[in-house]
Design an enzyme around this catalytic site. Structure first.
Site, short mmCIF file in Angstrom:
data_model
loop_
_atom_site.label_atom_id
_atom_site.label_comp_id
_atom_site.label_asym_id
_atom_site.label_seq_id
_atom_site.Cartn_x
_atom_site.Cartn_y
_atom_site.Cartn_z
N HIS A 16 -34.70 20.27 9.52
CA HIS A 16 -34.36 21.11 10.67
C HIS A 16 -33.47 22.24 10.17
CE1 HIS A 16 -33.01 21.26 15.18
NE2 HIS A 16 -33.01 22.48 14.62
N HIS A 18 -33.49 26.61 10.23
CA HIS A 18 -34.08 27.92 10.57
C HIS A 18 -33.70 28.89 9.47
CE1 HIS A 18 -34.77 26.60 14.80
NE2 HIS A 18 -33.72 25.84 14.53
N HIS A 196 -38.20 21.48 19.33
CA HIS A 196 -36.84 21.28 19.81
C HIS A 196 -36.94 20.73 21.24
CE1 HIS A 196 -35.75 23.83 16.48
NE2 HIS A 196 -34.48 23.92 16.84
N GLU A 199 -31.90 19.15 23.38
CA GLU A 199 -30.67 19.71 22.78
C GLU A 199 -29.76 20.09 23.96
OE1 GLU A 199 -31.23 23.50 20.80
OE2 GLU A 199 -29.25 23.46 19.84
N ASP A 277 -29.55 23.03 10.70
CA ASP A 277 -29.94 23.94 11.79
C ASP A 277 -29.78 25.41 11.37
OD1 ASP A 277 -31.02 24.46 14.27
OD2 ASP A 277 -29.27 23.85 15.44
N ASP A 278 -28.59 25.97 11.57
CA ASP A 278 -28.32 27.38 11.23
C ASP A 278 -27.00 27.45 10.47
OD1 ASP A 278 -30.48 28.80 12.96
OD2 ASP A 278 -29.53 27.38 14.33
N1 ADE Z 1 -33.12 28.79 16.98
C1 ADE Z 1 -32.25 28.68 15.94
N2 ADE Z 1 -31.43 27.64 16.12
C2 ADE Z 1 -31.80 27.04 17.28
C3 ADE Z 1 -31.35 25.91 18.00
N3 ADE Z 1 -30.33 25.15 17.58
N4 ADE Z 1 -31.96 25.62 19.17
C4 ADE Z 1 -32.96 26.37 19.60
N5 ADE Z 1 -33.42 27.43 18.97
C5 ADE Z 1 -32.85 27.77 17.81
ZN ZN Z 2 -32.83 24.28 15.55
#
Ligand code: ADE
Ligand code: ZN
Length: 334
Positions: A16, A18, A196, A199, A277-278
């Site tokens: 996971h 991005h 996703h 969340e 994630d990011d």
């Molecule tokens: N795009 C990038 N990170 C995300 C996340 N945590 N949830 C949904 N879309 C995303």
């Molecule tokens: Zn994500």
């Protein structure tokens, strides 16, 4: 070996991630300069200071703005190479990487430049570090299904580079069922599917992702805990959840890591994995997420090994590659 060395040495798959979310402020500024893009932040420090989020949307606004500096094939190569080098240092052996083509094609960046840049870096990582990768094309759920279908058609000549489709962006008000046809089309082409769900959105979206989109993994999924029947199903069907603890705290899904349900769901028998994630926006890569979860939730070495094993088993790797990595995990002593 101490616990930190053990967490690093464990063979891990990151499932996971991005790629646009790995754009560190330093690279963002360098690419802005290279491409002649004006930024509304005077410095790297002032940009980093803006990374205080109230919820998913407040993050997405700044994340899409940041992605505006990515223009050329070389930019996408440099972005992916920087992430893969960092992941390699964290003991990631395999990464399944999301990209958001619509974020780029809407700015007239050709999908070819995105895919060529990313996959060139992927080939280098495999050659130099033995780190394998797969690419997952995500549809932006705040846009229409027609836009997703058009995007899939643009990607069609490049499907040999794409392992699966995913679904990301603003969750609330954009249920998985909105993308039923787009996912059916991708599955008909032999691609995998993930989404996703759960969340910020309700447990109902997790049911929909499974039943309407036929996904094999749920990204995040933490709100499944609100529905006992869903938890039972996820356990019974061994559906992997790709959790991201630091992200969930930054976006206020949980007040603190101590309150995160990763450990309780792992103990309930769900196939939980740990991911970043990011990472450029949420303060840590995969090993930072392991460290934070370990110390806040008192994870034991056997929990850490289970998380690593789950990540390998939940990946789209072939059976033999999974077996080899799981054998390494079993042989590693804390
Ligand atoms: N795009 C990038 N990170 C995300 C996340 N945590 N949830 C949904 N879309 C995303
Ligand atoms: Zn994500």
């Amino acid at each position: 070996m101490d616990l930190d060395g053990y967490m690093r040495a464990l063979p891990k798959a990151e499932l996971h991630l991005h790629i646009e979310g790995t754009l560190e402020p330093e690279l963002l500024f360098a690419l802005a300069q290279r491409n002649g893009v004006r930024l509304r932040y005077p410095s790297v420090e002032s940009l980093r200071k803006a990374y205080e989020f109230e919820d998913l949307q407040s993050f997405l606004d700044i994340y899409y703005e940041g992605a505006g500096v990515l223009r050329t094939e070389r930019d996408f190569h440099d972005l992916a190479r920087a992430y893969l080098q960092r992941a390699h240092a964290d003991g990631v052996r395999h990464a399944e990487i999301f990209f958001d083509p619509q974020t780029h094609t809407s700015r007239s960046v050709p999908i070819e430049a995105v895919i060529e840049g990313l996959t060139t870096a992927f080939r280098e990582a495999e050659k130099e570090w033995g780190l394998t990768t797969k690419l997952i094309l995500c549809f932006l759920r705040h846009l229409s299904e027609e836009d997703a279908l058009e995007t899939f058609d643009r990607a069609r000549p490049h499907l040999d580079h794409i392992a699966a489709v995913g679904l990301d962006s603003s969750e609330k008000g954009h249920p998985p069922v909105k993308f039923r046809r787009a996912f059916a089309k991708a599955k008909a082409e032999g691609l995998g599917a993930v989404a996703h769900a759960g969340e910020e959105g309700p447990a109902e979206y997790v049911w929909q992702a499974l039943d309407e989109l036929k996904v094999s993994r749920i990204d995040h999924g933490v709100r499944c805990a609100e529905d006992a029947a869903l938890v039972e199903r996820l356990k019974r069907e061994k559906v992997p959840l790709t959790m991201c603890p630091l992200s969930n705290v930054k976006l206020r899904v949980f007040d603190s890591i101590e309150k995160h349900n990763l450990k309780s769901l792992l103990e309930a028998g769900l196939r939980v994995t740990v991911n970043s994630d990011d990472p450029a926006y949420f303060g840590g890569y995969v090993l930072d997420n392991f460290r934070a979860a370990q110390s806040a939730l008192d994870l034991l070495p056997e929990d850490l090994a289970a998380l690593a094993r789950n990540s390998i088993e939940a990946s789209f790797l072939p059976k033999a590659a999974k077996a080899a990595l799981v054998a390494e995990i079993e042989a590693l002593k804390p």
